[in-house]
Design a protein around this motif. Structure first.
Motif, PDB file in Angstrom:
ATOM      1  N   CYS A   1      14.726  -0.326   7.159  1.00  0.00           N
ATOM      2  CA  CYS A   1      13.968  -1.172   8.029  1.00  0.00           C
ATOM      3  C   CYS A   1      13.556  -2.149   7.037  1.00  0.00           C
ATOM      4  O   CYS A   1      13.646  -2.219   5.922  1.00  0.00           O
ATOM      5  CB  CYS A   1      12.694  -0.169   8.699  1.00  0.00           C
ATOM      6  N   ASP A   2      12.720  -3.096   7.796  1.00  0.00           N
ATOM      7  CA  ASP A   2      12.151  -4.113   6.864  1.00  0.00           C
ATOM      8  C   ASP A   2      11.035  -3.580   6.171  1.00  0.00           C
ATOM      9  O   ASP A   2      10.021  -3.209   6.458  1.00  0.00           O
ATOM     10  CB  ASP A   2      11.534  -5.281   8.090  1.00  0.00           C
ATOM     11  N   GLY A   3      11.092  -3.799   4.720  1.00  0.00           N
ATOM     12  CA  GLY A   3      10.273  -2.979   3.767  1.00  0.00           C
ATOM     13  C   GLY A   3       8.965  -3.497   3.673  1.00  0.00           C
ATOM     14  O   GLY A   3       7.834  -2.990   3.575  1.00  0.00           O
TER      15      GLY A   3
ATOM     16  N   HIS B   1       9.640   3.181   1.591  1.00  0.00           N
ATOM     17  CA  HIS B   1      10.272   2.191   0.799  1.00  0.00           C
ATOM     18  C   HIS B   1      11.477   2.051   1.342  1.00  0.00           C
ATOM     19  O   HIS B   1      12.286   3.196   1.689  1.00  0.00           O
ATOM     20  CB  HIS B   1      10.609   2.483  -0.722  1.00  0.00           C
ATOM     21  N   SER B   2      11.811   1.013   1.977  1.00  0.00           N
ATOM     22  CA  SER B   2      12.837   0.580   2.836  1.00  0.00           C
ATOM     23  C   SER B   2      13.569  -0.681   2.888  1.00  0.00           C
ATOM     24  O   SER B   2      12.895  -1.620   2.233  1.00  0.00           O
ATOM     25  CB  SER B   2      12.869   1.314   4.189  1.00  0.00           C
TER      26      SER B   2
ATOM     27  N   CYS C   1      15.953   5.019   3.830  1.00  0.00           N
ATOM     28  CA  CYS C   1      14.590   4.973   3.774  1.00  0.00           C
ATOM     29  C   CYS C   1      14.231   6.011   2.760  1.00  0.00           C
ATOM     30  O   CYS C   1      14.714   7.053   2.863  1.00  0.00           O
ATOM     31  CB  CYS C   1      14.161   5.164   5.093  1.00  0.00           C
ATOM     32  N   THR C   2      13.136   5.825   2.292  1.00  0.00           N
ATOM     33  CA  THR C   2      12.540   6.813   1.268  1.00  0.00           C
ATOM     34  C   THR C   2      10.940   7.071   1.461  1.00  0.00           C
ATOM     35  O   THR C   2      10.343   6.020   1.464  1.00  0.00           O
ATOM     36  CB  THR C   2      12.761   6.565  -0.138  1.00  0.00           C
TER      37      THR C   2
ATOM     38  N   VAL D   1      11.212  12.285   0.779  1.00  0.00           N
ATOM     39  CA  VAL D   1      12.351  12.381   1.702  1.00  0.00           C
ATOM     40  C   VAL D   1      13.160  11.168   1.724  1.00  0.00           C
ATOM     41  O   VAL D   1      12.540  10.052   2.117  1.00  0.00           O
ATOM     42  CB  VAL D   1      11.932  12.981   2.961  1.00  0.00           C
ATOM     43  N   GLN D   2      14.395  11.328   1.321  1.00  0.00           N
ATOM     44  CA  GLN D   2      15.512  10.379   1.386  1.00  0.00           C
ATOM     45  C   GLN D   2      16.482  10.310   2.208  1.00  0.00           C
ATOM     46  O   GLN D   2      17.121  11.399   2.387  1.00  0.00           O
ATOM     47  CB  GLN D   2      15.759   9.966  -0.203  1.00  0.00           C
TER      48      GLN D   2
END
Length: 270
Positions: free
Chosen positions: A205-207, A250-251, A257-258, A198-199
């Motif tokens: 955000c801070d990954g 992952h972001s 965001c993903t 879901v992307q």
């Protein structure tokens, strides 16, 4: 050189061992039943006993506000009193939401999975429709779902809760974009599993801290920026673990965001 010591084969169970094994199994079942009963008591305490103080706060705060108004409190004192009452009400609502989150996660852990073949795309479309009906800003989002079916072995209710949490999270953090986008993508894995994600194109955000967000009540944004108490991704993580799936996020700030889900292949029994 001395001869090596002969290997000793493990003892094989005999029919005489069966009563002892059955007794041990019965003992373990009793212990499990006791744990379940303790869990039920804990849930009842959360749903009833701990809510009683919150009900008192939310019920008496308006009465206190009215009492102060009748008493004629004015000026700076009135403003300060109103500020205190507002903080009390906000804290009580937040505590209620946190209790709801704990009960939801605990209920998911308590339920037995009922696995069946489920179309991920169909469930996602139903969740999207529910969000469109409940959240006006969802209509401004450009939604992208796969055209073909994506079949999973899953518990339909757990999968629905998981997609609801992921879509709601994506909607929340992409709401401020001029052209918000939320997409669901999926691909088959060589081992028979499915990787889907879901992307969104939200604030990101801070990954480097992404692993923290799947914990209950964990947040990477201030409460003044975005509402919520940090339950959604914990719900998604709980549903994923119930199926043996793995989540990763992952972001980066300003880059959306993903959330990637590695869904396991069906077992031979399934």
């Amino acid at each position: 050189m001395p001869d090596p010591a002969p290997s000793i084969a493990p003892a094989q169970p005999t029919p005489a061992d069966l009563p002892q094994a059955l007794a041990l199994l019965a003992q373990r079942e009793q212990e499990l039943a006791a744990l379940r009963a303790s869990h039920e008591d804990w849930l009842r305490a959360l749903s009833h006993d701990l809510r009683a103080p919150l009900r008192h706060i939310t019920s008496y705060t308006p009465l206190l506000r009215e009492t102060l108004h009748v008493a004629g409190l004015q000026g700076g004192d009135a403003q300060e009193a109103e500020q205190f009452l507002g903080v009390m009400e906000q804290a009580a609502r937040r505590m209620g939401s946190m209790l709801d989150g704990v009960l939801q996660v605990a209920g998911m852990l308590r339920e037995h999975r009922r696995l069946q073949t489920v179309d991920l795309v169909q469930v996602a479309d139903e969740v999207r429709a529910a969000l469109l009906a409940a959240e006006p800003t969802a209509a401004q989002v450009q939604w992208r779902l796969p055209a073909a079916q994506v079949l999973l072995q899953a518990d339909p209710q757990l999968l629905r809760a998981m997609l609801t949490a992921l879509f709601d999270n994506a909607l929340k953090f992409s709401r401020g974009q001029s052209s918000p986008q939320i997409s669901l993508q999926a691909e088959a894995l060589p081992d028979g599993g499915v990787r889907w994600q879901v992307q969104d194109n939200g604030v990101g955000c801070d990954g480097s801290r992404a692993g923290q967000v799947f914990g209950l009540f964990q947040r990477l944004h201030r409460e003044t920026e975005f509402d919520g108490v940090g339950v959604g991704l914990a719900v998604a993580q709980t549903a994923a673990r119930q199926h043996g799936a793995e989540l990763s996020l992952h972001s980066a700030p300003g880059q959306g965001c993903t959330v990637v889900v590695n869904w396991p292949a069906p077992s031979p029994a399934q």
